[in-house]
Design an enzyme around this catalytic site. Structure first.
Site, PDB file in Angstrom:
ATOM      1  N   CYS A   1      16.052   4.455 -12.089  1.00  0.00           N
ATOM      2  CA  CYS A   1      16.882   3.990 -11.954  1.00  0.00           C
ATOM      3  C   CYS A   1      18.003   4.036 -13.353  1.00  0.00           C
ATOM      4  CB  CYS A   1      17.123   2.820 -11.067  1.00  0.00           C
ATOM      5  SG  CYS A   1      18.548   2.261 -10.310  1.00  0.00           S
TER       6      CYS A   1
ATOM      7  N   HIS B   1      13.263   5.164  -6.363  1.00  0.00           N
ATOM      8  CA  HIS B   1      12.620   4.685  -6.553  1.00  0.00           C
ATOM      9  C   HIS B   1      10.782   4.266  -6.130  1.00  0.00           C
ATOM     10  CE1 HIS B   1      14.884   0.935  -8.346  1.00  0.00           C
ATOM     11  NE2 HIS B   1      15.614   1.738  -8.065  1.00  0.00           N
TER      12      HIS B   1
ATOM     13  N   GLU C   1       8.305   2.838  -7.157  1.00  0.00           N
ATOM     14  CA  GLU C   1       7.126   1.998  -7.023  1.00  0.00           C
ATOM     15  C   GLU C   1       7.866   1.721  -5.748  1.00  0.00           C
ATOM     16  OE1 GLU C   1       9.814   2.921  -8.842  1.00  0.00           O
ATOM     17  OE2 GLU C   1      10.509   1.354  -9.620  1.00  0.00           O
TER      18      GLU C   1
END
Lengths: 231, 83
Positions: A86, A203, A205
């Site tokens: 990002c 994302h 994660e």
């Protein structure tokens, strides 16, 4: 220390990133942007998401010129691993470590939703745990994720198999509707020439634990752990 | 000497400018006819202390190349303002 997560003023996804690295067994610490050196033994530098320096001037522009980025540049030149997610992806393009730029979303709207990504290459330390064509779900949350590069750069990315992820449908079809931010060639993530730097807008994660709604993003971190163990 | 400079940063031709397009649509909603294209950019004004006007302009050029504009998507021009 295996991994360092960089913290700029306005970074806000460093803890999600730390948890994802922990889930893959990667030791890590958070490092402030004013440091001019990376801790000895740093194998991986992670630039997490957020709004560094309030997105002033251009997203990632100020962070890309902060003291710690000189150390990241040297780390990359030595063949070190770098992951930017990002705002981290925006910083890597602003720093010239990845080609192209991230423009305002074509719709001008901030996009906060899950998206599907098609894995375009398994030939990288980040994507080795997937097979080409695999589809994963990941959240995205950005206003400036519209990947742009010139024709020559796009041709090189394609020819050198450096497109890591494209926006796709849940079935793995790359369509205009699935490419919500308007990215050139539906590009969601790209690799550096030596394939050791990955930048992507969504994302992974935040999809590494059942409590987050799934573990689709975990293979990325497990693949990095494999690469660090082999290094 | 004190030199005032204005750096104007615009998207390169061919780079999508959704902001300009949105402004253009809003102008059409207000009833302005004949607006063919609108492009949006940034203006950055610098007050510099330099040896000469030429030195100030050279410094501003370097600032634009290294930070103020992103050469991948933007171009810039520099103009002198009355002090």
């Amino acid at each position: 220390m295996q991994a360092v997560i960089l913290l700029f003023p306005g970074t806000n996804r460093e803890r999600d990133m730390a948890q994802a690295l922990s889930r893959a067994g990667i030791r890590h610490r958070i490092l402030f942007h004013s440091e001019s050196a990376l801790p000895a033994g740093t194998d991986l530098v992670v630039l997490p998401g957020g709004f560094s320096y309030g997105d002033y001037l251009r997203c990632g522009a100020i962070a890309a010129r902060s003291p710690v980025m000189e150390a990241v540049r040297a780390h990359a030149a030595r063949g070190g691993f770098v992951l930017g997610v990002c705002n981290g992806f925006q910083i890597l393009t602003e720093a010239g470590l990845l080609p192209g730029a991230l423009l305002r979303n074509a719709t001008l709207r901030f996009l906060s939703m899950d998206c599907h990504l098609r894995v375009e290459t398994s030939d990288s330390p980040f994507t080795r745990r997937w097979t080409r064509g695999a589809v994963l779900r990941a959240p995205m949350a950005h206003g400036d994720g519209n990947y742009f590069c010139d024709d020559a750069t796009l041709a090189a990315l394609q020819a050198e198999d450096r497109i890591a992820f494209r926006y796709a449908t849940a079935e793995g079809e790359v369509t205009a509707a699935a490419n919500r931010n308007g990215s050139r060639d539906a590009i969601a993530g790209i690799l550096s020439e030596n394939r050791r730097i990955l930048g992507l807008m969504p994302h992974p994660e935040d999809m590494t634990d059942p409590l987050q709604g799934g573990t689709d993003g975990l293979p990325l971190f497990l693949a990095i752990a494999d690469a660090l163990a082999a290094a | 000497m004190k030199v005032k400079l204005r750096v104007t940063v615009m998207k390169k031709p061919g780079v999508l400018d959704p902001e300009g397009k949105a402004i253009g649509r809003a102008l059409a909603h207000l009833g302005f006819a004949g607006v063919e294209e609108v492009r949006a950019g940034k203006v950055i004004e610098l007050d510099l202390d330099a040896e000469s006007e030429a030195a100030a302009e050279a410094a501003a050029r370097e600032m634009a190349e290294r930070l103020l504009a992103n050469g991948v998507i933007e171009r810039f021009r520099i103009e002198r303002l009355a002090a």
